[in-house]
Design a protein around this motif. Structure first.
Motif, short mmCIF file in Angstrom:
data_model
loop_
_atom_site.label_atom_id
_atom_site.label_comp_id
_atom_site.label_asym_id
_atom_site.label_seq_id
_atom_site.Cartn_x
_atom_site.Cartn_y
_atom_site.Cartn_z
N VAL A 80 2.59 56.18 34.41
CA VAL A 80 3.84 55.44 34.19
C VAL A 80 3.53 53.99 33.82
O VAL A 80 4.13 53.43 32.88
CB VAL A 80 4.74 55.49 35.45
CG1 VAL A 80 5.95 54.57 35.29
CG2 VAL A 80 5.22 56.92 35.70
N ASN A 81 2.59 53.37 34.51
CA ASN A 81 2.20 51.99 34.20
C ASN A 81 1.62 51.87 32.80
O ASN A 81 1.90 50.91 32.07
CB ASN A 81 1.20 51.47 35.22
CG ASN A 81 1.82 51.23 36.59
OD1 ASN A 81 3.03 51.04 36.70
ND2 ASN A 81 1.01 51.24 37.64
N LEU A 82 0.81 52.86 32.41
CA LEU A 82 0.22 52.84 31.07
C LEU A 82 1.30 52.91 30.00
O LEU A 82 1.21 52.23 28.97
CB LEU A 82 -0.75 54.00 30.91
CG LEU A 82 -2.05 53.92 31.71
CD1 LEU A 82 -2.80 55.25 31.65
CD2 LEU A 82 -2.94 52.79 31.19
N GLN A 83 2.31 53.73 30.24
CA GLN A 83 3.40 53.84 29.27
C GLN A 83 4.15 52.52 29.18
O GLN A 83 4.48 52.05 28.07
CB GLN A 83 4.35 54.97 29.68
CG GLN A 83 5.36 55.36 28.61
CD GLN A 83 6.55 54.41 28.52
OE1 GLN A 83 6.98 53.85 29.53
NE2 GLN A 83 7.08 54.24 27.31
N TYR B 68 6.30 59.49 28.74
CA TYR B 68 5.62 60.25 29.79
C TYR B 68 6.64 60.89 30.72
O TYR B 68 7.70 60.32 30.99
CB TYR B 68 4.69 59.32 30.58
CG TYR B 68 4.00 59.96 31.77
CD1 TYR B 68 2.93 60.83 31.60
CD2 TYR B 68 4.44 59.69 33.07
CE1 TYR B 68 2.30 61.41 32.68
CE2 TYR B 68 3.83 60.26 34.16
CZ TYR B 68 2.76 61.13 33.97
OH TYR B 68 2.15 61.70 35.05
N SER B 69 6.32 62.09 31.24
CA SER B 69 7.19 62.79 32.18
C SER B 69 6.60 62.71 33.59
O SER B 69 5.64 63.41 33.91
CB SER B 69 7.33 64.26 31.77
OG SER B 69 7.96 64.37 30.53
N ALA C 153 12.50 59.08 36.81
CA ALA C 153 13.35 59.55 35.73
C ALA C 153 12.84 60.86 35.14
O ALA C 153 11.72 61.29 35.41
CB ALA C 153 13.40 58.48 34.63
N HIS C 154 13.68 61.48 34.33
CA HIS C 154 13.28 62.71 33.63
C HIS C 154 12.05 62.43 32.77
O HIS C 154 11.09 63.19 32.78
CB HIS C 154 14.44 63.21 32.77
CG HIS C 154 14.11 64.44 31.99
ND1 HIS C 154 14.01 65.69 32.56
CD2 HIS C 154 13.83 64.62 30.68
CE1 HIS C 154 13.70 66.58 31.64
NE2 HIS C 154 13.58 65.95 30.49
N THR C 155 12.10 61.34 32.04
CA THR C 155 10.93 60.82 31.33
C THR C 155 11.04 59.29 31.37
O THR C 155 12.05 58.73 31.79
CB THR C 155 10.86 61.26 29.84
OG1 THR C 155 11.90 60.58 29.11
CG2 THR C 155 11.02 62.76 29.70
N THR C 156 10.01 58.62 30.89
CA THR C 156 10.04 57.17 30.85
C THR C 156 11.04 56.65 29.82
O THR C 156 11.29 55.45 29.74
CB THR C 156 8.65 56.60 30.53
OG1 THR C 156 8.12 57.25 29.37
CG2 THR C 156 7.69 56.82 31.71
N ALA C 157 11.62 57.54 29.02
CA ALA C 157 12.64 57.16 28.04
C ALA C 157 14.05 57.37 28.58
O ALA C 157 15.04 57.13 27.87
CB ALA C 157 12.45 57.95 26.75
N ASP C 158 14.16 57.81 29.82
CA ASP C 158 15.45 58.18 30.41
C ASP C 158 15.88 57.14 31.45
O ASP C 158 15.04 56.50 32.08
CB ASP C 158 15.33 59.56 31.07
CG ASP C 158 16.58 59.96 31.81
OD1 ASP C 158 17.67 59.79 31.25
OD2 ASP C 158 16.47 60.47 32.94
#
Length: 367
Positions: free
Chosen positions: A58-61, A69-70, A264-269
């Motif tokens: 998550v931090n890398l994203q 990332y999920s 979250a569902h993904t880091t885009a959510d």
């Protein structure tokens, strides 16, 4: 905004699912003859490893060093417990969120990093490991798992196939087709559902009028079990039983692991838009966290202490850094790879898109 899982916590109904290890670290049934001390230590070590891996990812994203990332934090007992119950010969069919299960079953961590950095090499499993690439289309891997286990049965091989999926997949036609075929041919398939209570933004009660996912096993005359997905002992024992039944020719098992994902569902959510994310996460983390639960048991039984914890954390962080450095030493992924291995004869409109991307990449290089 609630979910089936938050209601379970609020009503204190988690005891109505199969549970062995309580949130307080107490045991509800004897395990000495079933789970060896070495296995218990391996359970905790792996859960701590994959949680650190998940947080690192998550931090890398967020730093722009990895793509969307999920995350899976909160579901470690479900993934680690189920994967540890498998033999090295068993087939594993993960979704895009089951990298913890894949790592436990033998996937290299640097490969998982590569997958989320857009490299096709990220889907390659080590030699001799039966780990399929993560399935992004919802529920399609369930049918593949049935076909693989059916082939194993025909060839008299002593292995099973496990298909991971979320509660949202149970609303797909592939779910029902997979259970139907597996039931008819009594394949050694394990359908492992991690019921997080939401299919992205849709709560389970809006997906189905059935109260549970496990009860759907009745329609296909196969075994269905509802298990506390944050209790790694219950998960491990349930999967072990499903493996034994499958290899005896008694058919597939549908396992519903009731759990909750903190993130979250993904880091885009942004889950705050459709559920009380912070309150729910705090509730589950405080009362039902899978790592804390096992750690309480280990401390109470003299299997663990702070010194061992510190040593393990350092070893894990060093191990993750080694794999991350290896992944980041790869050259940047080629966007044109997305066109490979899709069509035997590429349609004209795809060729046009491919050429358009080539031109765009050339312009970028000139800049």
């Amino acid at each position: 905004m609630t979910s089936v899982n938050s209601e379970i916590v609020n009503k204190g109904e988690l005891s109505k699912v199969y549970q062995v290890l309580t949130p307080n670290g107490d045991i509800l049934e004897p395990i000495e003859a079933k789970i060896h001390e070495s296995v218990i230590l391996k359970m905790y070590e792996n859960m701590l490893l994959v949680r650190a891996f998940d947080r690192k990812s998550v931090n890398l994203q967020r730093q722009g060093r990895m793509g969307t990332y999920s995350p899976f934090e909160g579901q470690e007992a479900s993934q680690v417990g189920s994967a540890l119950a498998l033999s090295s010969n068993d087939w594993l069919f993960p979704t895009y969120r089951d990298h913890a299960a894949a790592i436990v079953h033998g996937q290299d961590m640097y490969r998982v990093f590569l997958y989320w950095k857009g490299h096709i090499e990220g889907s390659i499993s080590p030699e001799g490991k039966k780990i399929m690439p993560p399935s992004v289309p919802i529920a399609t891997q369930m049918i593949h798992a049935v076909g693989t286990s059916w082939a194993s049965k025909i060839k008299n091989e002593q292995n099973v196939s496990i298909a991971y999926f979320g509660d949202g997949a149970s609303s797909e036609g592939d779910f029902h087709e997979a259970l139907n075929f597996a039931g008819v041919f009594k394949t050694p398939t394990i359908f492992f559902c991690q019921n997080n209570g939401y299919a992205i933004s849709v709560p389970f009660e809006s997906q189905s009028s059935s109260k549970t996912i496990s009860q759907r096993a009745l329609a296909y005359d196969i075994k269905g079990v509802r298990v506390d997905g944050n209790d790694i002992f219950a998960v491990w024992l349930t999967v072990k039983d499903a493996i034994e039944r499958g290899l005896k020719g008694e058919g597939p098992t549908l396992i519903e692991a009731v759990t909750f994902r903190y993130g979250a569902h993904t880091t885009a959510d942004d889950p705050k838009k459709y559920r009380d994310q912070e309150d729910l996460s705090n509730l589950w983390r405080e009362h039902y966290d899978p790592l804390d639960r096992l750690k309480k048991f280990m401390n109470q039984n003299g299997l663990w202490n702070d010194e061992k914890e510190a040593e393990l954390v350092k070893r894990i962080n060093d191990q993750i850094d080694i794999h991350l450095n290896k992944a980041e030493s790869y050259p940047m992924a080629d966007p044109l790879d997305m066109f490979n291995h899709v069509y035997a004869q590429t349609p004209w409109q795809i060729l046009e898109q491919q050429e358009e991307l080539k031109q765009s990449l050339r312009k970028g290089e000139r800049k």
